[in-house]
Design a protein around this motif. Structure first.
Motif, PDB file in Angstrom:
ATOM      1  N   VAL A   1     -13.882   7.391   3.257  1.00 33.13           N
ATOM      2  CA  VAL A   1     -12.771   6.674   3.911  1.00 33.13           C
ATOM      3  C   VAL A   1     -13.301   5.828   5.061  1.00 33.13           C
ATOM      4  O   VAL A   1     -12.909   4.668   5.231  1.00 33.13           O
ATOM      5  CB  VAL A   1     -11.691   7.667   4.390  1.00 33.13           C
ATOM      6  CG1 VAL A   1     -10.652   6.963   5.234  1.00 33.13           C
ATOM      7  CG2 VAL A   1     -11.027   8.334   3.217  1.00 33.13           C
TER       8      VAL A   1
ATOM      9  N   PHE B   1     -14.780   2.822   3.619  1.00 30.29           N
ATOM     10  CA  PHE B   1     -13.767   1.865   3.164  1.00 30.29           C
ATOM     11  C   PHE B   1     -13.164   1.115   4.340  1.00 30.29           C
ATOM     12  O   PHE B   1     -12.880  -0.078   4.257  1.00 30.29           O
ATOM     13  CB  PHE B   1     -12.664   2.586   2.383  1.00 30.29           C
ATOM     14  CG  PHE B   1     -13.068   2.980   1.001  1.00 30.29           C
ATOM     15  CD1 PHE B   1     -14.111   2.332   0.364  1.00 30.29           C
ATOM     16  CD2 PHE B   1     -12.409   3.985   0.333  1.00 30.29           C
ATOM     17  CE1 PHE B   1     -14.499   2.684  -0.913  1.00 30.29           C
ATOM     18  CE2 PHE B   1     -12.789   4.352  -0.953  1.00 30.29           C
ATOM     19  CZ  PHE B   1     -13.826   3.700  -1.566  1.00 30.29           C
ATOM     20  N   MET B   2     -12.991   1.832   5.460  1.00 31.67           N
ATOM     21  CA  MET B   2     -12.411   1.176   6.634  1.00 31.67           C
ATOM     22  C   MET B   2     -13.342   0.121   7.193  1.00 31.67           C
ATOM     23  O   MET B   2     -12.897  -0.813   7.844  1.00 31.67           O
ATOM     24  CB  MET B   2     -12.123   2.213   7.714  1.00 31.67           C
ATOM     25  CG  MET B   2     -10.892   3.001   7.410  1.00 31.67           C
ATOM     26  SD  MET B   2     -10.698   4.274   8.607  1.00 31.67           S
ATOM     27  CE  MET B   2      -9.169   4.959   8.037  1.00 31.67           C
ATOM     28  N   GLN B   3     -14.641   0.294   6.963  1.00 30.33           N
ATOM     29  CA  GLN B   3     -15.596  -0.687   7.473  1.00 30.33           C
ATOM     30  C   GLN B   3     -16.042  -1.634   6.371  1.00 30.33           C
ATOM     31  O   GLN B   3     -17.120  -2.226   6.453  1.00 30.33           O
ATOM     32  CB  GLN B   3     -16.795   0.050   8.066  1.00 30.33           C
ATOM     33  CG  GLN B   3     -16.407   0.897   9.242  1.00 30.33           C
ATOM     34  CD  GLN B   3     -17.460   1.910   9.593  1.00 30.33           C
ATOM     35  OE1 GLN B   3     -18.439   2.067   8.892  1.00 30.33           O
ATOM     36  NE2 GLN B   3     -17.263   2.600  10.688  1.00 30.33           N
ATOM     37  N   ASP B   4     -15.256  -1.735   5.289  1.00 35.01           N
ATOM     38  CA  ASP B   4     -15.565  -2.601   4.149  1.00 35.01           C
ATOM     39  C   ASP B   4     -16.901  -2.260   3.510  1.00 35.01           C
ATOM     40  O   ASP B   4     -17.625  -3.150   3.046  1.00 35.01           O
ATOM     41  CB  ASP B   4     -15.540  -4.083   4.562  1.00 35.01           C
ATOM     42  CG  ASP B   4     -14.142  -4.519   4.946  1.00 35.01           C
ATOM     43  OD1 ASP B   4     -13.210  -3.817   4.571  1.00 35.01           O
ATOM     44  OD2 ASP B   4     -14.004  -5.545   5.619  1.00 35.01           O
ATOM     45  N   ARG B   5     -17.256  -0.968   3.515  1.00 37.51           N
ATOM     46  CA  ARG B   5     -18.448  -0.539   2.799  1.00 37.51           C
ATOM     47  C   ARG B   5     -18.021   0.309   1.609  1.00 37.51           C
ATOM     48  O   ARG B   5     -16.832   0.488   1.368  1.00 37.51           O
ATOM     49  CB  ARG B   5     -19.335   0.315   3.711  1.00 37.51           C
ATOM     50  CG  ARG B   5     -19.932  -0.406   4.885  1.00 37.51           C
ATOM     51  CD  ARG B   5     -20.850   0.506   5.678  1.00 37.51           C
ATOM     52  NE  ARG B   5     -20.125   1.530   6.403  1.00 37.51           N
ATOM     53  CZ  ARG B   5     -20.252   2.834   6.190  1.00 37.51           C
ATOM     54  NH1 ARG B   5     -21.061   3.277   5.272  1.00 37.51           N
ATOM     55  NH2 ARG B   5     -19.566   3.698   6.899  1.00 37.51           N
ATOM     56  N   LEU B   6     -19.002   0.852   0.892  1.00 43.52           N
ATOM     57  CA  LEU B   6     -18.667   1.694  -0.252  1.00 43.52           C
ATOM     58  C   LEU B   6     -18.835   3.172   0.052  1.00 43.52           C
ATOM     59  O   LEU B   6     -18.137   4.015  -0.490  1.00 43.52           O
ATOM     60  CB  LEU B   6     -19.559   1.344  -1.449  1.00 43.52           C
ATOM     61  CG  LEU B   6     -19.178   0.088  -2.202  1.00 43.52           C
ATOM     62  CD1 LEU B   6     -20.213  -0.195  -3.258  1.00 43.52           C
ATOM     63  CD2 LEU B   6     -17.816   0.228  -2.839  1.00 43.52           C
TER      64      LEU B   6
ATOM     65  N   ALA C   1      -8.705   9.080   9.692  1.00 42.50           N
ATOM     66  CA  ALA C   1      -8.276   7.733  10.056  1.00 42.50           C
ATOM     67  C   ALA C   1      -8.280   7.549  11.563  1.00 42.50           C
ATOM     68  O   ALA C   1      -8.704   6.513  12.082  1.00 42.50           O
ATOM     69  CB  ALA C   1      -6.883   7.460   9.485  1.00 42.50           C
TER      70      ALA C   1
ATOM     71  N   THR D   1     -10.614   4.969  14.138  1.00 39.85           N
ATOM     72  CA  THR D   1      -9.807   3.913  14.735  1.00 39.85           C
ATOM     73  C   THR D   1      -9.948   3.880  16.245  1.00 39.85           C
ATOM     74  O   THR D   1     -10.086   2.817  16.842  1.00 39.85           O
ATOM     75  CB  THR D   1      -8.323   4.115  14.375  1.00 39.85           C
ATOM     76  OG1 THR D   1      -8.204   4.152  12.967  1.00 39.85           O
ATOM     77  CG2 THR D   1      -7.479   3.001  14.926  1.00 39.85           C
TER      78      THR D   1
ATOM     79  N   LEU E   1      -6.443   1.225   8.233  1.00 41.61           N
ATOM     80  CA  LEU E   1      -6.023   1.644   6.900  1.00 41.61           C
ATOM     81  C   LEU E   1      -5.844   0.451   5.973  1.00 41.61           C
ATOM     82  O   LEU E   1      -6.011   0.574   4.763  1.00 41.61           O
ATOM     83  CB  LEU E   1      -4.731   2.463   6.985  1.00 41.61           C
ATOM     84  CG  LEU E   1      -4.935   3.869   7.559  1.00 41.61           C
ATOM     85  CD1 LEU E   1      -3.606   4.567   7.759  1.00 41.61           C
ATOM     86  CD2 LEU E   1      -5.812   4.704   6.643  1.00 41.61           C
TER      87      LEU E   1
ATOM     88  N   HIS F   1      -7.799  -1.951   5.816  1.00 38.86           N
ATOM     89  CA  HIS F   1      -9.128  -2.281   5.294  1.00 38.86           C
ATOM     90  C   HIS F   1      -9.505  -1.422   4.096  1.00 38.86           C
ATOM     91  O   HIS F   1     -10.369  -1.796   3.321  1.00 38.86           O
ATOM     92  CB  HIS F   1     -10.182  -2.118   6.394  1.00 38.86           C
ATOM     93  CG  HIS F   1     -10.337  -3.336   7.240  1.00 38.86           C
ATOM     94  ND1 HIS F   1     -11.350  -4.226   7.051  1.00 38.86           N
ATOM     95  CD2 HIS F   1      -9.583  -3.823   8.243  1.00 38.86           C
ATOM     96  CE1 HIS F   1     -11.225  -5.207   7.926  1.00 38.86           C
ATOM     97  NE2 HIS F   1     -10.162  -4.982   8.664  1.00 38.86           N
ATOM     98  N   VAL F   2      -8.864  -0.245   3.984  1.00 37.43           N
ATOM     99  CA  VAL F   2      -9.214   0.666   2.894  1.00 37.43           C
ATOM    100  C   VAL F   2      -8.946   0.020   1.542  1.00 37.43           C
ATOM    101  O   VAL F   2      -9.708   0.201   0.594  1.00 37.43           O
ATOM    102  CB  VAL F   2      -8.430   1.990   3.045  1.00 37.43           C
ATOM    103  CG1 VAL F   2      -8.614   2.868   1.828  1.00 37.43           C
ATOM    104  CG2 VAL F   2      -8.892   2.734   4.282  1.00 37.43           C
TER     105      VAL F   2
ATOM    106  N   ARG G   1      -8.777  -3.240   0.919  1.00 33.04           N
ATOM    107  CA  ARG G   1      -9.331  -4.583   0.753  1.00 33.04           C
ATOM    108  C   ARG G   1     -10.451  -4.592  -0.275  1.00 33.04           C
ATOM    109  O   ARG G   1     -11.128  -3.588  -0.452  1.00 33.04           O
ATOM    110  CB  ARG G   1      -9.903  -5.053   2.082  1.00 33.04           C
ATOM    111  CG  ARG G   1      -8.898  -5.869   2.859  1.00 33.04           C
ATOM    112  CD  ARG G   1      -9.561  -6.549   4.001  1.00 33.04           C
ATOM    113  NE  ARG G   1      -8.590  -6.692   5.063  1.00 33.04           N
ATOM    114  CZ  ARG G   1      -8.863  -7.255   6.232  1.00 33.04           C
ATOM    115  NH1 ARG G   1     -10.078  -7.690   6.469  1.00 33.04           N
ATOM    116  NH2 ARG G   1      -7.944  -7.379   7.138  1.00 33.04           N
TER     117      ARG G   1
ATOM    118  N   ARG H   1     -14.125  -5.092  -1.769  1.00 27.54           N
ATOM    119  CA  ARG H   1     -15.426  -4.930  -1.131  1.00 27.54           C
ATOM    120  C   ARG H   1     -16.418  -5.947  -1.688  1.00 27.54           C
ATOM    121  O   ARG H   1     -16.276  -6.404  -2.818  1.00 27.54           O
ATOM    122  CB  ARG H   1     -15.954  -3.530  -1.391  1.00 27.54           C
ATOM    123  CG  ARG H   1     -15.868  -2.638  -0.196  1.00 27.54           C
ATOM    124  CD  ARG H   1     -15.563  -1.236  -0.582  1.00 27.54           C
ATOM    125  NE  ARG H   1     -14.145  -1.093  -0.815  1.00 27.54           N
ATOM    126  CZ  ARG H   1     -13.239  -1.084   0.154  1.00 27.54           C
ATOM    127  NH1 ARG H   1     -13.598  -1.169   1.396  1.00 27.54           N
ATOM    128  NH2 ARG H   1     -11.962  -0.971  -0.120  1.00 27.54           N
TER     129      ARG H   1
END
Lengths: 347, 173
Positions: free
Chosen positions: A35, A38-43, A308, A312, B32, B34-35, B37, B39
């Motif tokens: 998670v 994902f929040m940091q636009d990674r996988l 989350a 944040t 959240l 960004h989750v 979005r 990649r």
């Protein structure tokens, strides 16, 4: 007590420790990493097993294989003892939480709770206070200034927030008139109006907010993770820990998150109660399993909320932490306590 | 001490902001969002980056029908700022009369500047689009002719790009 009931108790303990806490901790470590990625636009980790689900187990294997280093000047006995205290407390607090209603199995009525004791929630507060010793002793015995600072902060923080934590649930205890968590859940299975259940969140919203913030501080999570603030304290209380001893601290941190989530679910969100499910006419055993699933689902939502929030919010400063604890949360908790008392007197 | 009193807050918070909780919810909404979005990560061993012709990968020798274009003039070795190239010339029966007996690029020294390619009068050495360079020892890092030769079809894009670049350069003069 006959052999069968001892066996049943054992099965319940095994289910709670391995089924909920250990697996749950592994799942939350995975969820935390995915998670946050994902929040940091990674996988995030996605190599070990499907979706990287086996990553926590790979981590554990790595930690077990690592060398166990004890600093020369450290107090070896206490250094070994500290993680044991942490993990023992983390794994035993869940005992008082009911994870389902009574179910009938092989002609026996089984209560889905490990320790069905009268003091209920007080047992949890007593144990979490012991949990502080794990962290503080770890910080002290490492003979490292950063560890010591981490341990001290942890002690100060937990003492300040334990008060608000305890006071914030006074309202619920007054409403339900019992400390037993199974009774508190049973009272929440009633309905306020139509299908809206009588969950305590609707009766005690202020108490919930205070409890939530204090729970974040209790579990040493951001925004209150001062005991292990990496930028200032290297690793905080576990700076000098390696291998599986560090792993135990890590595991107990996540087990504590799950326990805190479970307590919040139990106290404020109706525990295993799935609204209106009892009218669906299901087989009692299926209903029981469904209720356990509901309980785990509610915990999972809270764990995701914990994650989350961690990714944040920035960390508080130490003085801000103390100010919020003593000048904001504590008065609010007392006010909530008083208002609840007055309202109960009038009604 | 007097100075401290003069600190002015440029922006006072309103009540909603002071309550802190609405602001936390705003922050949570952002993280959240960004989750879900899309990649942009390329998962390396399966998915590989396909460089544009302008990309300077490892230098290769252009081979036409299996024979290198290089006439072993040694300009590339002369211009190389990292002294990575070594050329030994010899005579040949072919039309180009000269050819390199030995052409070595030490890939541990190469800095991918592309000067060799720029200076080459025969378009015989170009920067390819290969970027995966792995060697287990420094000896292994010295690429001889066997590893440098590459059929012209594979570097066509780069050659085209270079010609366009050179043409434009002359035009501006």
């Amino acid at each position: 007590m006959d052999l069968v009931s001892i066996g049943i108790s054992f099965a319940k303990i095994l289910f709670v420790i391995f089924g909920i806490l250990m697996l749950g901790a592994a799942a939350s470590v995975w969820a935390e990493r995915r998670v946050s990625a994902f929040m940091q636009d990674r996988l995030g980790p996605n190599r070990v097993g499907p979706f990287g689900l086996l990553q926590p187990f790979a981590d554990v294997v790595k930690l077990i294989m690592k060398e166990d280093i004890v600093p020369k000047q450290a107090n070896k006995f206490i250094h070994d003892l500290a993680p044991l205290i942490s993990i023992t407390v983390a794994l035993s607090t869940f005992a008082i939480i009911p994870f389902g209603n009574k179910i009938e199995l092989f002609g026996r009525e089984i209560k889905l709770i490990v320790a069905d004791i009268d003091i209920g929630i007080l047992f949890l507060f007593a144990l979490t206070s012991i949990g502080v010793y794990g962290i503080t002793l770890a910080g002290w015995s490492s003979n490292n200034k950063y560890s010591l600072l981490g341990g001290l902060r942890s002690a100060a923080q937990l003492i300040s927030y334990e008060l608000s934590l305890g006071l914030s649930i006074m309202g619920i205890i007054m409403i339900s008139g019992t400390l037993r968590l199974d009774q508190i859940v049973l009272q929440q299975t009633e309905y306020l109006w139509w299908y809206i259940p009588k969950w305590n969140i609707l009766l005690q919203p202020v108490g919930f907010i205070v409890f939530l913030i204090a729970a974040f501080a209790e579990t040493n999570r951001l925004p209150f993770d001062l005991p292990e603030a990496e930028p200032e304290l290297v690793g905080g209380y576990h700076t000098e820990y390696t291998g599986m001893k560090f792993g135990l601290f890590y595991l107990s941190e996540y087990a504590n998150i799950i326990t805190s989530s479970a307590v919040m679910v139990t106290l404020f969100f109706g525990g295993w109660h799935l609204p209106s499910a009892e009218y669906w006419g299901l087989h009692p055993l299926i209903l029981g399993v469904l209720q356990i699933m509901t309980f785990i689902f509610k915990i999972a939502l809270f764990v995701i909320f914990f994650i989350a929030v961690k990714w944040t919010l920035p960390r508080f400063k130490y003085n801000q932490l103390m100010r919020i604890g003593w000048q904001f949360l504590l008065p609010l908790a007392i006010l909530n306590f008083l208002v609840t008392g007055i309202v109960m007197l009038i009604l | 001490m007097e100075k401290n009193k003069k600190i002015i807050r440029t922006k006072d918070l309103n009540i909603l902001q002071k309550l802190y909780i609405p602001e936390i919810i705003k922050g949570l909404k952002l993280t959240l969002s960004h989750v879900i979005r899309p990649r942009f990560t390329q998962e390396f061993p399966e998915e590989r980056f396909k460089p544009e012709p302008s990309f300077r990968g490892r230098p290769v020798l252009v081979a036409e029908n299996g024979i290198e274009r290089c006439v072993a003039c040694g300009l590339c070795a002369r211009v190389c700022p990292a002294l990575a190239i070594e050329v030994q010339a010899s005579e040949t029966e072919l039309e180009k009369e000269r050819y390199p007996v030995k052409f070595e690029i030490n890939m541990a020294r190469c800095i991918f500047c592309g000067f060799c390619e720029e200076v080459c009068p025969e378009e015989a050495i170009v920067m390819s689009n290969e970027y995966l360079l792995v060697f287990s020892s420094l000896d292994d890092a010295i690429f001889g002719k066997d590893r440098l030769l590459k059929p012209i079809e594979e570097v066509k894009d780069r050659l085209e790009f270079l010609r366009q670049f050179r043409y434009n350069k002359q035009e501006t003069k």
